[in-house]
Design a protein around this motif. Structure first.
Motif, PDB file in Angstrom:
ATOM      1  N   TYR A   9       1.009  -1.134  -0.021  1.00 38.52           N
ATOM      2  CA  TYR A   9       0.090  -0.123  -0.068  1.00 38.52           C
ATOM      3  C   TYR A   9       1.003   1.150  -0.024  1.00 38.52           C
ATOM      4  CZ  TYR A   9      -4.052  -2.761   1.054  1.00 38.52           C
ATOM      5  OH  TYR A   9      -5.260  -3.769   1.075  1.00 38.52           O
ATOM      6  N   ASP A  10       0.460   2.233  -0.743  1.00 39.12           N
ATOM      7  CA  ASP A  10       1.356   3.580  -0.535  1.00 39.12           C
ATOM      8  C   ASP A  10       1.118   4.415   0.649  1.00 39.12           C
ATOM      9  OD1 ASP A  10       1.828   3.542  -3.422  1.00 39.12           O
ATOM     10  OD2 ASP A  10       0.057   4.542  -4.004  1.00 39.12           O
ATOM     11  N   VAL A  11       2.362   4.285   1.234  1.00 42.77           N
ATOM     12  CA  VAL A  11       2.407   4.989   2.394  1.00 42.77           C
ATOM     13  C   VAL A  11       2.666   6.485   2.389  1.00 42.77           C
ATOM     14  CG1 VAL A  11       3.411   4.730   4.879  1.00 42.77           C
ATOM     15  CG2 VAL A  11       3.242   2.818   3.472  1.00 42.77           C
ATOM     16  N   ILE A  12       1.833   7.411   3.242  1.00 44.96           N
ATOM     17  CA  ILE A  12       2.003   8.695   3.200  1.00 44.96           C
ATOM     18  C   ILE A  12       2.945   8.901   4.556  1.00 44.96           C
ATOM     19  CG2 ILE A  12       1.171  11.075   3.188  1.00 44.96           C
ATOM     20  CD1 ILE A  12      -1.145   9.592   1.869  1.00 44.96           C
ATOM     21  N   GLU A  13       4.212   9.534   4.331  1.00 47.96           N
ATOM     22  CA  GLU A  13       4.801  10.213   5.679  1.00 47.96           C
ATOM     23  C   GLU A  13       4.045  11.299   5.942  1.00 47.96           C
ATOM     24  OE1 GLU A  13       9.104  10.487   7.820  1.00 47.96           O
ATOM     25  OE2 GLU A  13       8.983   9.969   5.695  1.00 47.96           O
ATOM     26  N   GLU A  14       3.259  11.469   7.001  1.00 48.93           N
ATOM     27  CA  GLU A  14       2.393  12.798   7.497  1.00 48.93           C
ATOM     28  C   GLU A  14       3.422  13.559   8.059  1.00 48.93           C
ATOM     29  OE1 GLU A  14      -0.606  13.210   6.394  1.00 48.93           O
ATOM     30  OE2 GLU A  14      -1.249  11.218   6.023  1.00 48.93           O
ATOM     31  N   GLU A  16       7.433  13.274  10.532  1.00 46.47           N
ATOM     32  CA  GLU A  16       8.456  12.455  10.988  1.00 46.47           C
ATOM     33  C   GLU A  16       7.648  11.474  12.142  1.00 46.47           C
ATOM     34  OE1 GLU A  16      13.081  12.318  13.045  1.00 46.47           O
ATOM     35  OE2 GLU A  16      11.747  14.070  12.954  1.00 46.47           O
ATOM     36  N   LEU A  17       7.861   9.985  11.854  1.00 43.74           N
ATOM     37  CA  LEU A  17       7.411   8.837  12.359  1.00 43.74           C
ATOM     38  C   LEU A  17       6.121   8.953  12.736  1.00 43.74           C
ATOM     39  CD1 LEU A  17      10.062   9.024  15.571  1.00 43.74           C
ATOM     40  CD2 LEU A  17      10.095   7.709  13.384  1.00 43.74           C
ATOM     41  N   ASP A  18       5.279   9.551  11.604  1.00 46.05           N
ATOM     42  CA  ASP A  18       3.809   9.332  11.605  1.00 46.05           C
ATOM     43  C   ASP A  18       3.362   9.049  10.068  1.00 46.05           C
ATOM     44  OD1 ASP A  18       1.150   9.732  11.952  1.00 46.05           O
ATOM     45  OD2 ASP A  18       1.171  11.885  12.565  1.00 46.05           O
ATOM     46  N   TYR A  19       2.558   8.136  10.209  1.00 41.92           N
ATOM     47  CA  TYR A  19       2.361   7.464   8.599  1.00 41.92           C
ATOM     48  C   TYR A  19       0.833   7.172   8.587  1.00 41.92           C
ATOM     49  CZ  TYR A  19       7.424   6.684   8.955  1.00 41.92           C
ATOM     50  OH  TYR A  19       8.753   6.913   9.405  1.00 41.92           O
ATOM     51  N   SER A  20       0.547   7.160   7.366  1.00 41.78           N
ATOM     52  CA  SER A  20      -0.760   6.855   6.930  1.00 41.78           C
ATOM     53  C   SER A  20      -0.930   5.869   5.503  1.00 41.78           C
ATOM     54  CB  SER A  20      -1.894   7.909   6.760  1.00 41.78           C
ATOM     55  OG  SER A  20      -1.447   8.672   5.727  1.00 41.78           O
ATOM     56  N   PHE A  21      -1.797   5.141   5.526  1.00 40.96           N
ATOM     57  CA  PHE A  21      -2.058   4.274   4.315  1.00 40.96           C
ATOM     58  C   PHE A  21      -3.416   3.953   3.891  1.00 40.96           C
ATOM     59  CE2 PHE A  21      -0.758   1.139   7.330  1.00 40.96           C
ATOM     60  CZ  PHE A  21      -1.630   0.177   7.045  1.00 40.96           C
ATOM     61  N   CYS A  22      -4.053   3.582   2.790  1.00 41.70           N
ATOM     62  CA  CYS A  22      -5.257   3.150   2.540  1.00 41.70           C
ATOM     63  C   CYS A  22      -5.399   1.884   2.114  1.00 41.70           C
ATOM     64  CB  CYS A  22      -5.791   4.253   1.724  1.00 41.70           C
ATOM     65  SG  CYS A  22      -7.883   4.197   1.601  1.00 41.70           S
ATOM     66  N   THR A  23      -6.312   1.126   2.627  1.00 37.05           N
ATOM     67  CA  THR A  23      -6.409  -0.365   2.145  1.00 37.05           C
ATOM     68  C   THR A  23      -7.364  -0.381   0.916  1.00 37.05           C
ATOM     69  OG1 THR A  23      -8.426  -1.008   3.491  1.00 37.05           O
ATOM     70  CG2 THR A  23      -6.196  -1.060   4.446  1.00 37.05           C
ATOM     71  N   LYS A  24      -7.352  -1.340   0.305  1.00 41.99           N
ATOM     72  CA  LYS A  24      -8.112  -1.794  -0.806  1.00 41.99           C
ATOM     73  C   LYS A  24      -9.797  -1.722  -0.469  1.00 41.99           C
ATOM     74  CE  LYS A  24      -8.427  -6.831  -0.348  1.00 41.99           C
ATOM     75  NZ  LYS A  24      -9.444  -6.996   0.126  1.00 41.99           N
TER      76      LYS A  24
END
Length: 163
Positions: A9-14, A16-24
């Motif tokens: 999944y594409d990971v967005i680095e919101e 430093e040390l904070d990430y988000s991603f969206c599932t199918k």
């Protein structure tokens, strides 16, 4: 390391040390690290790790998706490659599913660990709850023994900060 070159999944680095991603299935997850330095003097480079769906009701059923574990594994791999950090994982007990979480994360660890990370588990409880906790540390961490000892000191103190 470019997380998106290997993560399913594409990971967005919101930040430093904070990430988000969206599932199918359109579920957005936030995965983030917070300093755990307030818990013990040895935890100068220790962080707690959390994963949570964004904007989801607590009782929402999330479909099984192996790509979530793979994405989390890539985020953690990136975290451990950058520094000699250690990571604390506390299985949330607010909904009574802490034991399921502990088993899930243990399964993910066994499946995705390349042997470079060590994991130490413990639990603490009282009449109302049981708290499952783990510390993850790179095998080559120069503070390995000190961090493990600090972790178990913290567990003996029911995970309350040690001054």
């Amino acid at each position: 390391m470019d997380l998106n070159s290997q993560s399913p999944y594409d990971v967005i680095e919101e930040s430093e040390l904070d990430y988000s991603f969206c599932t199918k299935d359109g579920i957005v997850y936030r995965a983030y690290f917070l300093s755990a330095s307030h818990l013990h003097e040895s935890f100068t480079d220790a962080y707690s790790f959390s994963i949570e769906p964004v904007g989801e009701a607590e009782d929402t059923i999330h479909p099984m998706d192996v790509r979530i574990s793979m994405t989390i594994a890539f985020i953690l791999k990136d975290f451990f490659q950058k520094n000699e950090n250690s990571m604390l994982m506390v299985c949330d007990n607010m909904d009574g599913k802490e034991e399921k979480r502990e088993r899930l994360f243990s399964r993910w660890f066994v499946h995705h660990n390349d042997g470079s990370i060590m994991k130490f588990d413990a639990s603490t409880s009282d009449d109302d709850y049981i708290l499952y906790v783990s510390i993850y540390i790179r095998k080559d961490n120069s503070q390995l023994h000190e961090l493990v000892a600090a972790f178990y000191d913290l567990v003996k103190n029911d995970f309350y900060p040690i001054d």
